[in-house]
Design a protein around this motif. Structure first.
Motif, mmCIF file in Angstrom:
data_model
loop_
_atom_site.group_PDB
_atom_site.id
_atom_site.type_symbol
_atom_site.label_atom_id
_atom_site.label_comp_id
_atom_site.label_asym_id
_atom_site.label_seq_id
_atom_site.Cartn_x
_atom_site.Cartn_y
_atom_site.Cartn_z
ATOM 1 N N ARG A 1 0.828 -1.190 0.000
ATOM 2 C CA ARG A 1 0.000 0.000 0.000
ATOM 3 C C ARG A 1 0.868 1.248 0.000
ATOM 4 O O ARG A 1 1.914 1.298 0.647
ATOM 5 N N ALA A 2 0.412 2.253 -0.729
ATOM 6 C CA ALA A 2 1.148 3.521 -0.721
ATOM 7 C C ALA A 2 0.960 4.190 0.622
ATOM 8 O O ALA A 2 -0.081 4.092 1.238
ATOM 9 N N VAL A 3 1.949 4.845 1.114
ATOM 10 C CA VAL A 3 1.808 5.661 2.303
ATOM 11 C C VAL A 3 0.998 6.879 1.925
ATOM 12 O O VAL A 3 0.695 7.132 0.772
ATOM 13 N N ALA A 4 0.621 7.687 2.902
ATOM 14 C CA ALA A 4 -0.250 8.828 2.643
ATOM 15 C C ALA A 4 0.436 9.903 1.825
ATOM 16 O O ALA A 4 -0.169 10.900 1.454
ATOM 17 N N LEU A 5 1.715 9.672 1.526
ATOM 18 C CA LEU A 5 2.483 10.637 0.751
ATOM 19 C C LEU A 5 2.511 11.996 1.436
ATOM 20 O O LEU A 5 2.335 13.035 0.805
ATOM 21 N N LEU B 1 4.031 15.653 -1.653
ATOM 22 C CA LEU B 1 3.796 15.253 -3.028
ATOM 23 C C LEU B 1 2.317 15.326 -3.340
ATOM 24 O O LEU B 1 1.473 15.238 -2.463
ATOM 25 N N THR B 2 2.036 15.454 -4.604
ATOM 26 C CA THR B 2 0.690 15.207 -5.104
ATOM 27 C C THR B 2 0.845 14.187 -6.195
ATOM 28 O O THR B 2 1.943 13.898 -6.651
ATOM 29 N N LEU B 3 -0.274 13.587 -6.630
ATOM 30 C CA LEU B 3 -0.184 12.595 -7.692
ATOM 31 C C LEU B 3 0.275 13.210 -9.000
ATOM 32 O O LEU B 3 0.692 12.513 -9.905
ATOM 33 N N ALA B 4 0.188 14.489 -9.119
ATOM 34 C CA ALA B 4 0.657 15.142 -10.340
ATOM 35 C C ALA B 4 2.143 15.446 -10.279
ATOM 36 O O ALA B 4 2.738 15.842 -11.266
ATOM 37 N N GLY B 5 2.746 15.254 -9.127
ATOM 38 C CA GLY B 5 4.170 15.545 -8.986
ATOM 39 C C GLY B 5 4.401 16.392 -7.765
ATOM 40 O O GLY B 5 3.558 16.457 -6.867
ATOM 41 N N CYS B 6 5.536 17.035 -7.680
ATOM 42 C CA CYS B 6 5.862 17.875 -6.539
ATOM 43 C C CYS B 6 5.046 19.161 -6.611
ATOM 44 O O CYS B 6 4.733 19.661 -7.677
ATOM 45 N N MET B 7 4.722 19.698 -5.450
ATOM 46 C CA MET B 7 4.082 21.009 -5.407
ATOM 47 C C MET B 7 5.090 22.041 -5.916
ATOM 48 O O MET B 7 6.297 21.886 -5.762
ATOM 49 N N ALA B 8 4.560 23.072 -6.539
ATOM 50 C CA ALA B 8 5.444 24.098 -7.086
ATOM 51 C C ALA B 8 6.274 24.724 -5.975
ATOM 52 O O ALA B 8 5.791 25.006 -4.898
ATOM 53 N N ALA B 9 7.551 24.897 -6.254
ATOM 54 C CA ALA B 9 8.458 25.493 -5.280
ATOM 55 C C ALA B 9 9.615 26.093 -6.039
ATOM 56 O O ALA B 9 9.910 25.724 -7.169
ATOM 57 N N ALA B 10 10.303 27.003 -5.390
ATOM 58 C CA ALA B 10 11.425 27.658 -6.058
ATOM 59 C C ALA B 10 12.512 26.659 -6.392
ATOM 60 O O ALA B 10 13.144 26.732 -7.438
ATOM 61 N N ALA B 11 12.743 25.708 -5.469
ATOM 62 C CA ALA B 11 13.796 24.719 -5.695
ATOM 63 C C ALA B 11 13.270 23.357 -5.260
ATOM 64 O O ALA B 11 13.483 22.933 -4.125
ATOM 65 N N PRO B 12 12.489 22.665 -6.114
ATOM 66 C CA PRO B 12 11.906 21.380 -5.736
ATOM 67 C C PRO B 12 12.986 20.376 -5.378
ATOM 68 O O PRO B 12 13.988 20.256 -6.060
ATOM 69 N N LYS B 13 12.755 19.674 -4.273
ATOM 70 C CA LYS B 13 13.761 18.725 -3.818
ATOM 71 C C LYS B 13 13.693 17.447 -4.638
ATOM 72 O O LYS B 13 12.640 17.071 -5.154
ATOM 73 N N ASN C 1 9.111 5.111 -5.350
ATOM 74 C CA ASN C 1 8.373 3.856 -5.290
ATOM 75 C C ASN C 1 6.958 4.086 -4.762
ATOM 76 O O ASN C 1 5.979 3.567 -5.322
ATOM 77 N N ASP C 2 6.836 4.859 -3.679
ATOM 78 C CA ASP C 2 5.519 5.136 -3.118
ATOM 79 C C ASP C 2 4.625 5.871 -4.119
ATOM 80 O O ASP C 2 3.434 5.588 -4.228
ATOM 81 N N LEU C 3 5.209 6.802 -4.842
ATOM 82 C CA LEU C 3 4.442 7.530 -5.855
ATOM 83 C C LEU C 3 4.007 6.583 -6.966
ATOM 84 O O LEU C 3 2.876 6.662 -7.460
ATOM 85 N N GLY C 4 4.885 5.648 -7.340
ATOM 86 C CA GLY C 4 4.521 4.663 -8.351
ATOM 87 C C GLY C 4 3.366 3.788 -7.901
ATOM 88 O O GLY C 4 2.462 3.476 -8.689
ATOM 89 N N VAL C 5 3.363 3.382 -6.637
ATOM 90 C CA VAL C 5 2.262 2.581 -6.101
ATOM 91 C C VAL C 5 0.956 3.366 -6.175
ATOM 92 O O VAL C 5 -0.097 2.837 -6.548
ATOM 93 N N ALA C 6 1.025 4.633 -5.819
ATOM 94 C CA ALA C 6 -0.178 5.464 -5.885
ATOM 95 C C ALA C 6 -0.703 5.569 -7.318
ATOM 96 O O ALA C 6 -1.908 5.456 -7.565
ATOM 97 N N TYR C 7 0.191 5.790 -8.265
ATOM 98 C CA TYR C 7 -0.217 5.831 -9.672
ATOM 99 C C TYR C 7 -0.839 4.495 -10.099
ATOM 100 O O TYR C 7 -1.862 4.455 -10.791
ATOM 101 N N PHE C 8 -0.202 3.410 -9.712
ATOM 102 C CA PHE C 8 -0.681 2.076 -10.102
ATOM 103 C C PHE C 8 -2.096 1.847 -9.582
ATOM 104 O O PHE C 8 -2.964 1.349 -10.299
#
Length: 224
Positions: free
Chosen positions: A3-7, A11-23, A31-38
């Protein structure tokens, strides 16, 4: 696939939230993001995330299994088998990876006999939940033409608490229906298919979410 963690990692399923310097994400986060997408049915995006996880952590068995699951869902059997084989080599103790490898091999019209030694070895280690492995064993026996032996395996799988309800049980019931049909019992086959449809309906209404905590329904165990 875990199971994906709550992320809760920004993160959002669309990717990282907008930021000046995304980490940069870690292998675990990819991997967790991939599980969520799956789980959302965005399988191609899941593949990309699992590949990114593996680029950061080569040979990580869990990400390899997840990649195999996604590849298999896309119909890429050869690539799924390759991912599962790498996972088994990376973690020989992972019987779930071996079971997935055996299942993927059973879908191959030429390589399916390779599954027998793999599932036999996995079952010999008394894995849990055993029902999933017994379902794979039953599928192997169907491929070999041992329809009676396949039905016995499917019945044993249906008696496992892990497949007591929901989509997992529906799949085994459908396999049992195929065994009955091959044994010349269309009425039993129809009964199994009807039960499978019932389970899928319950899963669609949310019953599958707590299937792991439900006790087997006595009238259903072994009914096929």
């Amino acid at each position: 696939m875990r199971r994906a963690v709550a992320l809760a990692l920004g993160l959002t399923l669309a990717g990282c939230m907008a930021a000046a310097a995304p980490k940069s994400l870690t292998a675990s986060e990819h991997n967790d993001l991939g599980v969520a997408y799956f789980e959302r049915g965005e399988t191609q995006r899941a593949v990309r995330e699992f590949e990114r996880a593996l680029a950061l952590s080569p040979g990580w068995a869990r990400a390899l299994v997840n990649l195999g699951d996604a590849r298999l869902a896309l119909g890429e059997g050869d690539r799924a088998i390759d991912a599962y084989q790498h996972a088994v080599r990376a973690d020989p103790a992972d019987t779930a990876a071996a079971n997935n490898l055996a299942w993927a091999l059973l879908q191959d019209p030429v390589r399916w006999p390779e599954a027998e030694a793999i599932i036999d070895s996995a079952l010999a280690r008394h894995p849990e939940p055993r029902g999933y492995y017994l379902d794979t064993l039953g599928a192997l026996r169907l491929r070999k033409g041992d329809n009676r032996g396949a039905l016995e395996a499917f019945r044993a799988a249906l008696a496992d608490r892990a497949v007591s309800a929901g989509s997992a049980r529906a799949l085994v019931l459908e396999h049992a229906a195929e065994a009955h049909a091959r044994l010349g019992d269309p009425h039993a086959a129809a009964r199994c298919r009807a039960l499978a449809a019932q389970e899928r309906g319950e899963a669609g209404s949310g019953a599958a979410s707590n299937a792991g905590g439900r006790a087997p329904v006595g009238a259903r165990v072994g009914v096929c």
